[in-house]
Design a protein around this motif. Sequence first.
Motif, PDB file in Angstrom:
ATOM      1  N   UNK A  38     103.761 -28.100   8.280  1.00 16.78           N
ATOM      2  CA  UNK A  38     104.035 -26.793   7.779  1.00 16.78           C
ATOM      3  C   UNK A  38     103.268 -25.883   7.974  1.00 16.78           C
ATOM      4  N   UNK A  39     102.141 -25.901   8.610  1.00 20.77           N
ATOM      5  CA  UNK A  39     101.255 -25.010   9.380  1.00 20.77           C
ATOM      6  C   UNK A  39     101.802 -24.278  10.412  1.00 20.77           C
ATOM      7  N   UNK A  40     102.504 -25.278  11.366  1.00 21.61           N
ATOM      8  CA  UNK A  40     103.186 -24.695  12.539  1.00 21.61           C
ATOM      9  C   UNK A  40     104.495 -24.076  12.159  1.00 21.61           C
ATOM     10  N   UNK A  41     105.127 -24.411  11.134  1.00 25.57           N
ATOM     11  CA  UNK A  41     106.164 -23.516  10.651  1.00 25.57           C
ATOM     12  C   UNK A  41     105.790 -22.237  10.190  1.00 25.57           C
ATOM     13  N   UNK A  42     104.616 -22.175   9.489  1.00 23.47           N
ATOM     14  CA  UNK A  42     104.046 -20.666   9.238  1.00 23.47           C
ATOM     15  C   UNK A  42     103.323 -19.997  10.346  1.00 23.47           C
ATOM     16  N   UNK A  43     103.248 -20.695  11.498  1.00 24.58           N
ATOM     17  CA  UNK A  43     102.690 -20.043  12.541  1.00 24.58           C
ATOM     18  C   UNK A  43     101.226 -19.790  12.759  1.00 24.58           C
ATOM     19  N   UNK A  44     100.342 -20.944  11.929  1.00 22.79           N
ATOM     20  CA  UNK A  44      99.210 -21.018  12.116  1.00 22.79           C
ATOM     21  C   UNK A  44      98.756 -22.158  13.013  1.00 22.79           C
ATOM     22  N   UNK A  45      97.458 -21.728  13.624  1.00 29.17           N
ATOM     23  CA  UNK A  45      96.748 -22.254  14.429  1.00 29.17           C
ATOM     24  C   UNK A  45      95.784 -23.452  13.953  1.00 29.17           C
ATOM     25  N   UNK A  46      95.715 -24.632  14.189  1.00 34.94           N
ATOM     26  CA  UNK A  46      95.152 -25.786  13.664  1.00 34.94           C
ATOM     27  C   UNK A  46      93.849 -26.197  14.702  1.00 34.94           C
ATOM     28  N   UNK A  47      92.934 -26.206  14.237  1.00 30.17           N
ATOM     29  CA  UNK A  47      91.751 -26.910  15.020  1.00 30.17           C
ATOM     30  C   UNK A  47      91.450 -28.160  14.450  1.00 30.17           C
ATOM     31  N   UNK A  48      91.608 -29.245  15.065  1.00 34.82           N
ATOM     32  CA  UNK A  48      91.279 -30.413  14.669  1.00 34.82           C
ATOM     33  C   UNK A  48      89.971 -30.966  14.987  1.00 34.82           C
ATOM     34  N   UNK A  49      89.101 -31.111  14.117  1.00 29.05           N
ATOM     35  CA  UNK A  49      87.563 -31.104  14.228  1.00 29.05           C
ATOM     36  C   UNK A  49      87.280 -32.675  14.300  1.00 29.05           C
ATOM     37  N   UNK A  50      86.431 -33.267  15.428  1.00 31.48           N
ATOM     38  CA  UNK A  50      86.106 -34.354  15.373  1.00 31.48           C
ATOM     39  C   UNK A  50      84.816 -34.579  15.873  1.00 31.48           C
ATOM     40  N   UNK A  51      83.828 -35.604  15.510  1.00 25.69           N
ATOM     41  CA  UNK A  51      82.629 -35.764  16.073  1.00 25.69           C
ATOM     42  C   UNK A  51      82.749 -36.331  17.742  1.00 25.69           C
ATOM     43  N   UNK A  52      83.762 -36.937  17.877  1.00 30.48           N
ATOM     44  CA  UNK A  52      83.848 -37.395  19.098  1.00 30.48           C
ATOM     45  C   UNK A  52      85.221 -36.766  19.865  1.00 30.48           C
ATOM     46  N   UNK A  53      84.890 -35.808  20.810  1.00 30.36           N
ATOM     47  CA  UNK A  53      85.901 -34.825  21.432  1.00 30.36           C
ATOM     48  C   UNK A  53      87.056 -35.508  21.984  1.00 30.36           C
ATOM     49  N   UNK A  54      86.681 -36.619  22.667  1.00 31.16           N
ATOM     50  CA  UNK A  54      87.645 -37.254  23.298  1.00 31.16           C
ATOM     51  C   UNK A  54      88.644 -38.030  22.638  1.00 31.16           C
ATOM     52  N   UNK A  55      88.274 -38.326  21.401  1.00 31.59           N
ATOM     53  CA  UNK A  55      89.191 -38.926  20.343  1.00 31.59           C
ATOM     54  C   UNK A  55      90.172 -37.904  19.884  1.00 31.59           C
ATOM     55  N   UNK A  56      89.281 -36.686  19.701  1.00 31.34           N
ATOM     56  CA  UNK A  56      89.855 -35.727  19.094  1.00 31.34           C
ATOM     57  C   UNK A  56      90.983 -35.145  20.037  1.00 31.34           C
ATOM     58  N   UNK A  57      90.648 -35.238  21.200  1.00 29.95           N
ATOM     59  CA  UNK A  57      91.872 -34.612  22.366  1.00 29.95           C
ATOM     60  C   UNK A  57      93.118 -35.702  22.340  1.00 29.95           C
ATOM     61  N   UNK A  58      92.663 -37.055  22.331  1.00 32.03           N
ATOM     62  CA  UNK A  58      93.678 -37.857  22.241  1.00 32.03           C
ATOM     63  C   UNK A  58      94.705 -37.558  21.078  1.00 32.03           C
ATOM     64  N   UNK A  59      93.969 -37.370  19.805  1.00 31.39           N
ATOM     65  CA  UNK A  59      94.997 -37.172  18.960  1.00 31.39           C
ATOM     66  C   UNK A  59      95.849 -36.102  19.012  1.00 31.39           C
ATOM     67  N   UNK A  60      95.274 -34.755  19.318  1.00 29.84           N
ATOM     68  CA  UNK A  60      96.010 -33.552  19.838  1.00 29.84           C
ATOM     69  C   UNK A  60      97.051 -33.944  20.777  1.00 29.84           C
ATOM     70  N   UNK A  61      97.030 -34.755  21.780  1.00 28.54           N
ATOM     71  CA  UNK A  61      97.777 -35.153  22.665  1.00 28.54           C
ATOM     72  C   UNK A  61      99.119 -35.836  22.319  1.00 28.54           C
TER      73      UNK A  61
END
Length: 116
Positions: free
Chosen positions: A6-29
């Motif tokens: 839904x956010x993507x359809x509306x053109x919104x940018x999403x920041x996925x916050x994570x205590x562990x940046x490596x895990x956060x980047x893996x989720x984004x991937x």
Amino acid sequence: MKQQNNFQKKGLFVYLGSRDLVKGKATVKELNEKGFQNIKAIEIDVINPQSVLTAKNIVENEQGKLDILINNAGILGINPQSTTETSVDDIKEVFETNFFGVINVTQTFFRATEEI
């Protein structure tokens, strides 16, 4: 996933916050591979005020403002939990993250939206 779509359809940018940046980047991937774009992992530890402020500054510097805040950080604590055996320190850690951490993030980011 549905919310991200839904956010993507509306053109919104999403920041996925994570205590562990490596895990956060893996989720984004993983999300990118499923077709989701406009998403970036950032490090944030909700019980660390400096970490929260740094995350807020990243959002402001890169996007100028925050449109929506979804804060679902939380921990379960030690399991099983017993009223008579769970230490006060363990309970405090859960409250620090699940209650005070949410307040800290909300207030820090809300102040950012008020300043705009």
